[in-house]
Scaffold this motif. Sequence first.
Motif, PDB file in Angstrom:
ATOM      1  N   GLU A 416      -5.016   2.804  -0.467  1.00 23.00           N
ATOM      2  CA  GLU A 416      -4.315   2.500   0.780  1.00 23.00           C
ATOM      3  C   GLU A 416      -3.165   1.530   0.532  1.00 23.00           C
ATOM      4  N   LYS A 417      -3.381   0.586  -0.378  1.00 23.44           N
ATOM      5  CA  LYS A 417      -2.326  -0.387  -0.686  1.00 23.44           C
ATOM      6  C   LYS A 417      -1.078   0.318  -1.198  1.00 23.44           C
ATOM      7  N   PHE A 418      -1.256   1.210  -2.173  1.00 25.55           N
ATOM      8  CA  PHE A 418      -0.092   1.874  -2.767  1.00 25.55           C
ATOM      9  C   PHE A 418       0.508   2.909  -1.825  1.00 25.55           C
ATOM     10  N   GLU A 424       6.539   2.108   3.018  1.00 25.54           N
ATOM     11  CA  GLU A 424       7.504   1.056   3.287  1.00 25.54           C
ATOM     12  C   GLU A 424       8.795   1.300   2.489  1.00 25.54           C
ATOM     13  N   ALA A 425       8.604   1.757   1.233  1.00 25.28           N
ATOM     14  CA  ALA A 425       9.793   2.007   0.405  1.00 25.28           C
ATOM     15  C   ALA A 425      10.613   3.160   0.962  1.00 25.28           C
ATOM     16  N   SER A 426       9.918   4.227   1.418  1.00 24.84           N
ATOM     17  CA  SER A 426      10.651   5.368   1.970  1.00 24.84           C
ATOM     18  C   SER A 426      11.345   5.023   3.268  1.00 24.84           C
ATOM     19  N   GLN A 427      10.729   4.162   4.079  1.00 24.08           N
ATOM     20  CA  GLN A 427      11.356   3.742   5.331  1.00 24.08           C
ATOM     21  C   GLN A 427      12.574   2.853   5.061  1.00 24.08           C
ATOM     22  N   GLY A 428      12.478   2.050   3.993  1.00 24.11           N
ATOM     23  CA  GLY A 428      13.602   1.167   3.652  1.00 24.11           C
ATOM     24  C   GLY A 428      14.805   1.944   3.185  1.00 24.11           C
ATOM     25  N   GLN A 429      14.574   3.145   2.593  1.00 25.00           N
ATOM     26  CA  GLN A 429      15.669   3.957   2.130  1.00 25.00           C
ATOM     27  C   GLN A 429      16.360   4.632   3.311  1.00 25.00           C
TER      28      GLN A 429
END
Length: 429
Positions: A416-418, A424-429
Amino acid sequence: MTAATGFAQQTPAPKQTEAITIVGATAHIGNGEIIENSLIILEDGKIRTITNANSTKMPYRGTVIQAEGKHVYPGFIAPNSSLGLVEIDAIRQTDDESELGELLPHVRSIVAYNAESKVVESMRPNGVLIGQITPRGGRISGTSSIVQFDAWNWEDAIMKENDGLHINWPNSFRRGRWWAGEDPGVKPNDEYMKESKELTEFFSNAKAYLAGSRSQTHLPFEAMERVFSGEKKVYIHADGEKEIMDIINFKKDNDLENVILVGGYNAYKVSDELKNNNISVLLARAHQTPNLDDEDYDLPYKMAKLLTDKGIIVGLETSGGMERMNTRNLPFYAGTAVAHGVNKEEALKMITSNTAKILGIDDTVGTLEEGKDATLFISEGDALDMRTNKLSKAFIQGRDISLESHQTELAKRYSEKFENQEQEASQGQ
């Protein structure tokens, strides 16, 4: 309280109150037979029906589990195990696997068994649901008992109490004690005859005591009565060829009915003698390297086949380094035997029906048969292959047990952590 909840074992499952019907799975009976598209009904903790679904019009009962494409197996059995006797090797207070002394037939391992061990809990996700809890140490270690792995305490866990006596046969060779200034290489054990004679004398003295007035109670000798009557099996731990031949003579001299060889590294060299004397073998784990430089590199992998081909009843055990943790690999030891020539259903017998027969519990477990305990599991694939041994359900005496453990909880936590980090990384892009 939160911390205690996080570190305690899963709460034992409640008694079965409703029938359970498993439909469509490939049922591996444990005796060499397979039933495709099976219909299995569990009721009151027992297997009430097991048949081919196409050959009957029997109505489904209770909760129905659709298991098409999956596999059903009897619960795997781990013999000669110290599970529940030690939790953490480095913490002495959690180590109850042995007692002081050499000749201890009256020592009972079961009273020290910790049913809430986190190590025991971690066996169940791989299908290991039953174990023979065995003491260690001394010449005669004591008496083992057989338990199922879903219980509040040892009284609830017990399946067969005080099933057998365990003897550590002396070695005819030993390594020098470097800490005592001896050459660390292997050399003949000058004390071998003396140590063997001590066992012979103990058995003789026990017989004389039991035949006498018993005016003064002698607990070790009292514990030998069920051995001589044949009610209690005798498990003798040994590996060497000479030692095994001496054990065969020991069996004859003491008129012992039920002798089982445990370990048996060199048993294949005297397989005819073992067969002729009706001695079964609980074979040491396959995942080890050969003992000698001139042995085949894959000798430990193919020992099961060498013995099976001679008609010897073989079960697999897991003792050795980190034995409690490695017990979860029991099905994969059987899988290694398959990779080295043993028929897959024959290898399955080595951790189900063969072991049940050796331990004397084959009337209740070891195979999927009507009237036996509903101790079984459903796997997504081949349970002897670590890539596909993925349990979706497991039952012990009909109870729907948890397959969660400390390890599975950590796996879910970090998965779940990863996953969250990726989102979060995909949303930041």
